[in-house]
Design a protein around this motif. Structure first.
Motif, PDB file in Angstrom:
ATOM      1  N   PRO A 267       5.461 -78.101  89.032  1.00 34.95           N
ATOM      2  CA  PRO A 267       5.425 -78.219  87.569  1.00 34.95           C
ATOM      3  C   PRO A 267       4.090 -78.762  87.062  1.00 34.95           C
ATOM      4  N   GLY A 268       3.831 -78.491  85.794  1.00 33.63           N
ATOM      5  CA  GLY A 268       2.708 -79.098  85.089  1.00 33.63           C
ATOM      6  C   GLY A 268       1.383 -78.934  85.791  1.00 33.63           C
ATOM      7  N   ASN A 269       0.630 -80.023  85.860  1.00 35.67           N
ATOM      8  CA  ASN A 269      -0.694 -80.015  86.465  1.00 35.67           C
ATOM      9  C   ASN A 269      -0.664 -80.520  87.903  1.00 35.67           C
ATOM     10  N   TYR A 270       0.492 -80.458  88.529  1.00 32.60           N
ATOM     11  CA  TYR A 270       0.604 -80.899  89.920  1.00 32.60           C
ATOM     12  C   TYR A 270       0.208 -79.752  90.844  1.00 32.60           C
ATOM     13  N   SER A 271      -0.331 -80.111  91.993  1.00 36.51           N
ATOM     14  CA  SER A 271      -0.907 -79.097  92.879  1.00 36.51           C
ATOM     15  C   SER A 271      -0.814 -79.549  94.328  1.00 36.51           C
ATOM     16  N   ASP A 272      -1.157 -78.632  95.213  1.00 32.33           N
ATOM     17  CA  ASP A 272      -1.431 -78.919  96.624  1.00 32.33           C
ATOM     18  C   ASP A 272      -0.302 -79.668  97.323  1.00 32.33           C
ATOM     19  N   PHE A 273       0.907 -79.090  97.250  1.00 36.92           N
ATOM     20  CA  PHE A 273       1.977 -79.657  98.070  1.00 36.92           C
ATOM     21  C   PHE A 273       1.548 -79.647  99.531  1.00 36.92           C
ATOM     22  N   SER A 274       1.947 -80.695 100.238  1.00 34.43           N
ATOM     23  CA  SER A 274       1.917 -80.666 101.704  1.00 34.43           C
ATOM     24  C   SER A 274       2.805 -81.776 102.234  1.00 34.43           C
ATOM     25  N   HIS A 275       3.144 -81.664 103.481  1.00 30.40           N
ATOM     26  CA  HIS A 275       3.801 -82.682 104.293  1.00 30.40           C
ATOM     27  C   HIS A 275       5.305 -82.827 104.099  1.00 30.40           C
ATOM     28  N   ASP A 276       5.807 -83.154 102.891  1.00 30.52           N
ATOM     29  CA  ASP A 276       7.214 -83.540 102.885  1.00 30.52           C
ATOM     30  C   ASP A 276       7.908 -83.284 101.558  1.00 30.52           C
ATOM     31  N   PRO A 371     -11.759 -87.914 104.338  1.00 25.32           N
ATOM     32  CA  PRO A 371     -11.458 -89.342 104.261  1.00 25.32           C
ATOM     33  C   PRO A 371     -12.498 -90.047 103.397  1.00 25.32           C
ATOM     34  N   GLY A 372     -12.038 -90.838 102.474  1.00 24.30           N
ATOM     35  CA  GLY A 372     -12.930 -91.558 101.579  1.00 24.30           C
ATOM     36  C   GLY A 372     -12.111 -92.405 100.636  1.00 24.30           C
ATOM     37  N   VAL A 373     -12.764 -93.172  99.804  1.00 25.04           N
ATOM     38  CA  VAL A 373     -12.060 -94.069  98.893  1.00 25.04           C
ATOM     39  C   VAL A 373     -12.139 -93.539  97.472  1.00 25.04           C
ATOM     40  N   GLY A 374     -11.128 -93.882  96.672  1.00 28.48           N
ATOM     41  CA  GLY A 374     -11.106 -93.499  95.272  1.00 28.48           C
ATOM     42  C   GLY A 374     -10.429 -92.165  95.030  1.00 28.48           C
ATOM     43  N   ALA A 375      -9.866 -92.015  93.833  1.00 26.31           N
ATOM     44  CA  ALA A 375      -9.175 -90.783  93.458  1.00 26.31           C
ATOM     45  C   ALA A 375     -10.122 -89.597  93.535  1.00 26.31           C
ATOM     46  N   GLY A 376      -9.665 -88.520  94.169  1.00 25.81           N
ATOM     47  CA  GLY A 376     -10.495 -87.339  94.401  1.00 25.81           C
ATOM     48  C   GLY A 376     -10.865 -87.176  95.856  1.00 25.81           C
ATOM     49  N   ARG A 377     -10.579 -88.212  96.672  1.00 22.90           N
ATOM     50  CA  ARG A 377     -10.794 -88.146  98.123  1.00 22.90           C
ATOM     51  C   ARG A 377      -9.472 -88.479  98.819  1.00 22.90           C
ATOM     52  N   ASN A 378      -9.453 -88.270 100.124  1.00 20.91           N
ATOM     53  CA  ASN A 378      -8.218 -88.423 100.900  1.00 20.91           C
ATOM     54  C   ASN A 378      -8.043 -89.879 101.347  1.00 20.91           C
ATOM     55  N   TRP A 379      -7.856 -90.771 100.379  1.00 17.93           N
ATOM     56  CA  TRP A 379      -7.752 -92.203 100.681  1.00 17.93           C
ATOM     57  C   TRP A 379      -6.352 -92.608 101.121  1.00 17.93           C
ATOM     58  N   ALA A 380      -5.335 -91.874 100.688  1.00 20.30           N
ATOM     59  CA  ALA A 380      -3.946 -92.263 100.945  1.00 20.30           C
ATOM     60  C   ALA A 380      -3.323 -91.435 102.060  1.00 20.30           C
ATOM     61  N   HIS A 381      -3.421 -90.133 101.944  1.00 25.73           N
ATOM     62  CA  HIS A 381      -2.816 -89.185 102.875  1.00 25.73           C
ATOM     63  C   HIS A 381      -1.329 -89.512 103.090  1.00 25.73           C
ATOM     64  N   VAL A 382      -0.568 -89.382 102.022  1.00 28.76           N
ATOM     65  CA  VAL A 382       0.882 -89.583 102.116  1.00 28.76           C
ATOM     66  C   VAL A 382       1.480 -88.420 102.898  1.00 28.76           C
ATOM     67  N   ILE A 395      10.327 -94.498  99.609  1.00 30.17           N
ATOM     68  CA  ILE A 395       9.638 -94.967 100.815  1.00 30.17           C
ATOM     69  C   ILE A 395       8.576 -93.944 101.175  1.00 30.17           C
ATOM     70  N   VAL A 396       7.334 -94.385 101.276  1.00 28.75           N
ATOM     71  CA  VAL A 396       6.224 -93.488 101.576  1.00 28.75           C
ATOM     72  C   VAL A 396       5.465 -93.983 102.803  1.00 28.75           C
ATOM     73  N   SER A 397       4.983 -93.032 103.578  1.00 27.12           N
ATOM     74  CA  SER A 397       4.062 -93.316 104.676  1.00 27.12           C
ATOM     75  C   SER A 397       2.672 -92.889 104.240  1.00 27.12           C
ATOM     76  N   LEU A 398       1.719 -93.826 104.266  1.00 25.17           N
ATOM     77  CA  LEU A 398       0.322 -93.532 103.935  1.00 25.17           C
ATOM     78  C   LEU A 398      -0.493 -93.578 105.225  1.00 25.17           C
ATOM     79  N   ARG A 399      -0.817 -92.407 105.761  1.00 22.90           N
ATOM     80  CA  ARG A 399      -1.533 -92.345 107.032  1.00 22.90           C
ATOM     81  C   ARG A 399      -2.860 -93.094 106.972  1.00 22.90           C
ATOM     82  N   HIS A 400      -3.610 -92.921 105.900  1.00 24.23           N
ATOM     83  CA  HIS A 400      -4.955 -93.484 105.837  1.00 24.23           C
ATOM     84  C   HIS A 400      -4.985 -94.934 105.379  1.00 24.23           C
ATOM     85  N   GLN A 401      -3.798 -95.515 105.249  1.00 25.51           N
ATOM     86  CA  GLN A 401      -3.680 -96.956 105.044  1.00 25.51           C
ATOM     87  C   GLN A 401      -2.899 -97.606 106.185  1.00 25.51           C
TER      88      GLN A 401
END
Length: 600
Positions: A267-276, A371-382, A395-401
């Motif tokens: 929906p809306g402006n959401y994009s790039d589903f992956s993982h779960d 991998p990087g910090v800040g919105a627009g990079r893969n900082w969380a990788h849920v 409950i979320v798993s954040l690989r990059h944290q």
């Protein structure tokens, strides 16, 4: 070549022998509308009715035995008889509504390239009857290069199924040779998100003898030139009689028989589903996504990367959003600095194996799927989402944290299961305190290095933080696949010191403590190590812990998915099957247990 759509091809032959659709469909690009399967017709001499092989076009190892109008069959049971002395029967009852749904008897779990024998028992006119049908299937068709990897078509039995586990069926979500990758992406080249994350999948199911018993003809479903028909197939799960999964810019639902139920755009402006995807009891779905045209904290418009979660209702309407850029700290970099850059989830570069990056390099990374910090990079990788119905907690798993986190519907953090280093302000107060079995505090360093790893360790670059056995209002049971890269937020002296494990914790949500209860995999060492992907899940029907370490051998170019179940509280598998990967650099993603749920 002519496209065949929604038309049954009928052959006049003697007897009830099925033929695969694969020979006719080779090279045919299908729309989302299914191509009907071939049928066998015998001019009224058939025992029940016409046999349609792969009736709906997407599941070649299925069939439907048509029930002619005027005949009423009840108490139907189907058994696909085993092949060879060590083979496994697949047997199930068929509900009346399923007979009506298919206008016939659904047959699920045929062997590929084989003259199958299918025993059907039924009651008609007050009499119990049975007949064994012969159904011939064709060879397996994935992608051309994947088909050449014949090892993938047979699982390797490492632990013969113990009593009570013989009927298990495991669906493997793997990745093929990478041919026909998507050529479309988002319209923001400076901050593109993960729009080009795409690879042709292999979706295949194995019994406990390692035999292939089902696969999806995904090449008839996807289109590398279509914005909404590409993307990694991920998060595939059984929901009732159907399979639900997401890929790229859409999510999908299809029955085990291959009936296409729906494909829905995000929906809306959401994009790039992956993982779960997580399916709630009320029919809502929790979906891991990203956000297009997002203004970050320095005012730049970016496509974010794996840092949003949404909830949609059964009709696909948005219910809730969790924007992790605002809920958490997208600049926490303690885990990112300890990552092995050779495998960042499915972005695999063997030349970078064992290498790490500095704080300065992270801050200077370009926008995109890096991998990087800040919105627009893969900082969380849920990489996983689940939902606690007892308190409306995500409950979320954040690989990059290297963090497992529970967040309420009010978007407030309830707890953080992670090393303390790098958490600031209110978030620091949410970090759980490790304790031992006697309730004594375990003193781990800020980096997350603990004194006795047999008693307690955190999870590192983990996948699947799911709910374990006997969860309740106060004591939350957490079951995690701990991949084990960057353990202690650093790389070990030797890569072969790494290990992957399934690990169960109990979290006292009142006292904000966490205790490790059980683990499996540490003693197996590097042989069981998966740098990326994989899954754990508690299985209530067998009272077992399901673990699939899906990318072992990745750096050695011989990927193997190692799938097993351990009876709850024990330390030895009741069954273990190995499935070999398609090609170097092509890990399996996950596996899941499938049940032939035709009695609902």
């Amino acid at each position: 070549m002519m496209k065949i759509r929604n038309a049954a091809v009928v052959f006049a032959v003697i007897g009830a022998i099925g033929f695969s659709q694969s020979a006719m469909a080779a090279g045919v690009k299908s729309s989302l509308k299914s191509t009907r399967g071939m049928a066998v017709y015998s001019k009224g001499t058939e025992v029940i009715g016409t046999i349609f092989m792969n009736k709906y076009g997407y599941a070649p190892l299925t069939a439907v035995i048509d029930i002619p109008s005027g005949r009423k069959l009840t108490d139907v049971k189907v058994t696909v008889l085993a092949k060879g002395a060590d083979g496994v029967d697949i047997s199930y009852h068929v509900a009346a509504n399923e007979l009506l749904q298919h206008s016939g008897i659904p047959v699920f779990g045929l062997y590929a390239d084989y003259q199958n024998r299918v025993l059907v028992n039924w009651t008609e006119d007050g009499k119990r009857q049975n007949h064994t049908f012969n159904m011939r299937t064709g060879g397996v068709k994935f992608t051309p290069a994947a088909n050449a990897r014949s090892s993938y078509l047979k699982g390797e039995v490492k632990v013969k199924a113990a009593k009570g586990f013989e009927d298990r069926l495991y669906l493997v979500d793997g990745f093929g040779d990478g041919s026909a990758r998507s050529i479309v992406g988002h319209n923001n080249p400076k901050a593109p998100g993960a729009g080009l994350w795409d690879r042709s999948p292999t979706l295949s199911m194995y019994d406990t003898n390692g035999d292939l018993r089902w696969y999806m003809d995904y090449q008839a479903f996807r289109d590398a030139e279509h914005y909404r028909k590409t993307g990694y197939v991920m998060g595939i799960k059984q929901v009732g009689k159907d399979l639900v999964w997401g890929a790229g810019q859409a999510y999908h639902r299809m029955s085990l028989m291959g009936e296409h139920v729906y494909s829905r755009d995000l929906p809306g402006n959401y994009s790039d589903f992956s993982h779960d995807i997580h399916h709630r009891p009320n029919g809502n779905m929790i979906i891991r996504v990203a956000k297009k045209d997002y203004r970050n904290d320095i005012g730049e418009i970016v496509n974010t990367v794996r840092d949003h979660i949404i909830e949609v209702d059964p009709n696909g309407k948005l219910v809730h959003e969790w924007d992790l850029n605002g809920i958490l700290d997208p600049y926490r970099d303690i885990t990112l600095k300890g990552l092995d850059m050779g495998a960042v989830c499915l972005n695999v570069d063997v030349d970078k194996a064992g290498k790490t990056v500095t704080k300065e390099e992270l801050a200077a990374m370009p926008y995109g799927d890096v991998p990087g910090v800040g919105a627009g990079r893969n900082w969380a990788h849920v990489n996983s989402v689940s939902y606690d119905e007892l308190d409306d907690g995500l409950i979320v798993s954040l690989r990059h944290q290297s963090a497992n986190i529970k967040i309420g519907k009010d978007n407030q953090v309830k707890w953080i299961m992670s090393a303390r280093g790098g958490w600031k302000g209110d978030l620091a107060a949410k970090v759980l305190q490790p304790i031992d079995a006697d309730g004594n505090n375990i003193d781990c360093t800020e980096q997350g290095q603990c004194p006795d790893l047999d008693k307690f360790d955190f999870t590192w670059t983990q996948h699947t933080a799911y709910i374990g056995k006997n969860n309740d209002q106060r004591y939350f049971k957490l079951f995690v696949l701990d991949n084990g890269d960057g353990r202690g937020n650093e790389q070990p002296a030797m890569p072969t010191m790494k290990y992957t494990r399934g690990v169960e914790y109990v979290i006292d949500e009142e006292n904000m403590t966490v205790q490790q209860l059980w683990q499996y995999g540490k003693d197996r060492g590097y042989e069981f190590y998966s740098p990326v992907t994989s899954i754990t899940q508690y299985m209530g029907d067998k009272d077992s812990n399901f673990i699939a370490s899906m990318s072992t051998g990745l750096y050695e170019g011989k990927t193997v998915g190692k799938i097993l179940e351990v009876p709850y509280g024990e330390d030895k598998p009741a069954v273990e099957i190995w499935v070999h990967g398609m090609a170097p650099g092509a890990p399996g993603y996950r596996a899941t247990v499938i049940k032939p749920a035709f009695d609902q």
